[in-house]
Write an enzyme that holds these catalytic residues in place. Structure first.
Site, PDB file in Angstrom:
ATOM      1  N   TRP A 269       0.811  -1.218   0.000  1.00 45.76           N
ATOM      2  CA  TRP A 269       0.000   0.000   0.000  1.00 45.76           C
ATOM      3  C   TRP A 269       0.840   1.261   0.000  1.00 45.76           C
ATOM      4  O   TRP A 269       0.500   2.239  -0.666  1.00 45.76           O
ATOM      5  CB  TRP A 269      -1.006  -0.036   1.147  1.00 45.76           C
ATOM      6  CG  TRP A 269      -2.035  -1.093   0.903  1.00 45.76           C
ATOM      7  CD1 TRP A 269      -2.234  -2.239   1.606  1.00 45.76           C
ATOM      8  CD2 TRP A 269      -2.969  -1.130  -0.186  1.00 45.76           C
ATOM      9  NE1 TRP A 269      -3.243  -2.991   1.041  1.00 45.76           N
ATOM     10  CE2 TRP A 269      -3.709  -2.334  -0.062  1.00 45.76           C
ATOM     11  CE3 TRP A 269      -3.255  -0.273  -1.240  1.00 45.76           C
ATOM     12  CZ2 TRP A 269      -4.711  -2.684  -0.958  1.00 45.76           C
ATOM     13  CZ3 TRP A 269      -4.256  -0.618  -2.141  1.00 45.76           C
ATOM     14  CH2 TRP A 269      -4.975  -1.809  -1.990  1.00 45.76           C
TER      15      TRP A 269
ATOM     16  N   ASP B 137      -1.395   6.465   6.535  1.00 43.62           N
ATOM     17  CA  ASP B 137      -2.501   5.597   6.144  1.00 43.62           C
ATOM     18  C   ASP B 137      -2.716   4.622   7.290  1.00 43.62           C
ATOM     19  O   ASP B 137      -1.883   3.750   7.535  1.00 43.62           O
ATOM     20  CB  ASP B 137      -2.140   4.856   4.851  1.00 43.62           C
ATOM     21  CG  ASP B 137      -3.180   3.819   4.452  1.00 43.62           C
ATOM     22  OD1 ASP B 137      -4.168   3.619   5.181  1.00 43.62           O
ATOM     23  OD2 ASP B 137      -2.985   3.183   3.396  1.00 43.62           O
TER      24      ASP B 137
ATOM     25  N   LYS C 236     -12.696  -1.587   7.852  1.00 37.21           N
ATOM     26  CA  LYS C 236     -11.941  -2.595   8.592  1.00 37.21           C
ATOM     27  C   LYS C 236     -12.229  -2.546  10.090  1.00 37.21           C
ATOM     28  O   LYS C 236     -12.578  -3.540  10.691  1.00 37.21           O
ATOM     29  CB  LYS C 236     -10.450  -2.426   8.312  1.00 37.21           C
ATOM     30  CG  LYS C 236     -10.116  -2.582   6.829  1.00 37.21           C
ATOM     31  CD  LYS C 236      -8.634  -2.429   6.551  1.00 37.21           C
ATOM     32  CE  LYS C 236      -8.342  -2.411   5.051  1.00 37.21           C
ATOM     33  NZ  LYS C 236      -8.699  -3.669   4.380  1.00 37.21           N
TER      34      LYS C 236
END
Length: 395
Positions: free
Chosen positions: A136, A206, A230
């Protein structure tokens, strides 16, 4: 009657069979508690608490006193403004977000922020540092290069994978960089920063997969962002916490990614995801009821200690992939002796109601995601299954 007349009318006007009172009643009263639910260890969308699902279930039919479903209410209505306001207030309370930072609810997920961050913070003459510790952050740096000068200050890739965070002494930070970007927890590779990196007063993080699992000291954070799907909800909303001095005029930024515009329109410049915002608000209240962030942090440690403890004790069969000082508390990745055994493991686990244990499609293996909804008890169910599987398949 609890069913809505408009629902019956839609059946009749379309020529569909007329619903009987008993069929409507069955639909109205069907509760999640009447269905056998398994445990979802998938990386996202994640499992939701039953209490949240049941609250959502009722609101899908009629939300409060509106006479409408929560999926129907206007994003300009007082009802939605109340949903959004309470969600922001609860989140600010949970994370102790200071008044120096603004909370935005945005579209676009992580990929949207990969672009929004450099577009809002950089110009043609400025640069930023990126720490690449997994898929990511690699994706984020690749997108950022489209909009500015990006310095890869550290790259943890080795032999095509990521197993640790490079030592801070090896980072090549540039003094002139506007910010230092990192992915606090790499969902695919199971790598997590044990604490915030030093070296910058403008950290950009992030936190999509470990958001609300531990406290955040916002002192050095310029931006923290996370997809809700999540640890705090369902897909459709991205939470962005940005320091106020970085919410600037920038005519070149597309409206949907423009922090100042989104702030000025109270996160509703265009139609927001009402339901995703509503569920996020329910999750914030659920976390508060569970004891808040400190309780989530203690629970996260207990869960990951339990699973890693078992894996380390049986590492000849369940092979851990990440160095201990870089292991994720929320995405535990490991391999079995063969891919054939891994397929059998996933299938056998699903047969027992333990779902979503396959690794990311790009890397394979096994991944157990221990997000906030998971308890020590559900992780113990997984450990018990792992012991059973090992006994059946070890040579």
């Amino acid at each position: 009657e609890l069913h809505r007349a408009i629902g019956v009318h839609s059946f009749l006007s379309s020529g569909w069979p007329t619903p009987t009172p008993s069929s409507i009643q069955a639909f109205t009263y069907m509760s999640a508690t009447t269905t056998t639910r398994g445990v979802n260890f998938g990386a996202g969308p994640a499992q939701l608490p039953l209490a949240v699902l049941e609250e959502l279930q009722g609101s899908i039919l009629t939300y409060g006193e509106t006479g409408m479903s929560v999926v129907e209410i206007s994003h300009r209505s007082a009802s939605y403004v109340k949903i959004l306001t309470e969600a922001k207030e609860d989140l600010r309370t949970l994370l102790n977000v200071p008044s120096t930072h603004t909370i935005l609810f945005m579209h676009g997920g992580g990929w949207g922020q990969f672009s929004a961050i450099p577009m809002n913070l950089l110009d043609a003459s400025s640069s930023a540092d990126y720490l690449v510790t997994g898929s990511w952050s690699k994706n984020a740096s690749g997108e950022a290069k489209k909009f500015g000068s990006i310095n890869i200050a550290a790259n943890g890739e080795s032999e095509g994978t990521y197993t640790s965070i490079p030592p801070a002494a090896t980072w090549t930070l540039k003094e002139e960089s506007k910010y230092l970007y990192f992915c606090d927890n790499e969902t695919v590779h199971g790598v997590e920063f044990p604490s915030a990196p030093a070296g910058s007063k403008n950290l950009v993080a992030d936190m999509s997969s470990n958001f609300l699992t531990r406290p955040i000291d916002f002192t050095n954070y310029a931006i923290v962002y996370a997809g809700a799907q999540k640890n705090c909800g369902i897909p459709g909303v991205t939470i962005v916490i940005v320091r106020n001095d970085l919410v600037l005029d920038n005519a070149s930024v597309p409206a949907i990614l423009d922090y100042k515009l989104v702030k000025s329109k109270n996160s509703a410049h265009n139609t927001p995801s009402v339901v995703a915002t509503y569920v996020a608000g329910l999750m914030f209240k659920w976390i508060i009821e569970q004891g808040g962030i400190d309780a989530m942090e203690k629970r996260s440690k207990a869960k990951s200690d339990l699973l890693y403890g078992y894996i380390d004790a049986h590492s000849s069969f369940y092979r851990p992939l990440v160095e201990k000082d870089s292991r994720s508390r929320v995405n535990v990745v490991f391999r079995l002796p063969s891919q054939d055994l891994e397929k059998k493991f996933v299938a056998a686990a699903a047969a027992k109601g333990l779902y979503g244990l396959n690794g990311h499609r790009s890397v394979g293996g096994i991944r157990a995601s221990l997000y906030n909804v998971q308890s020590v008890e559900t992780v113990q169910l997984l450990v018990d299954f792992m012991e059973e599987f090992l006994v059946q398949h070890s040579e």
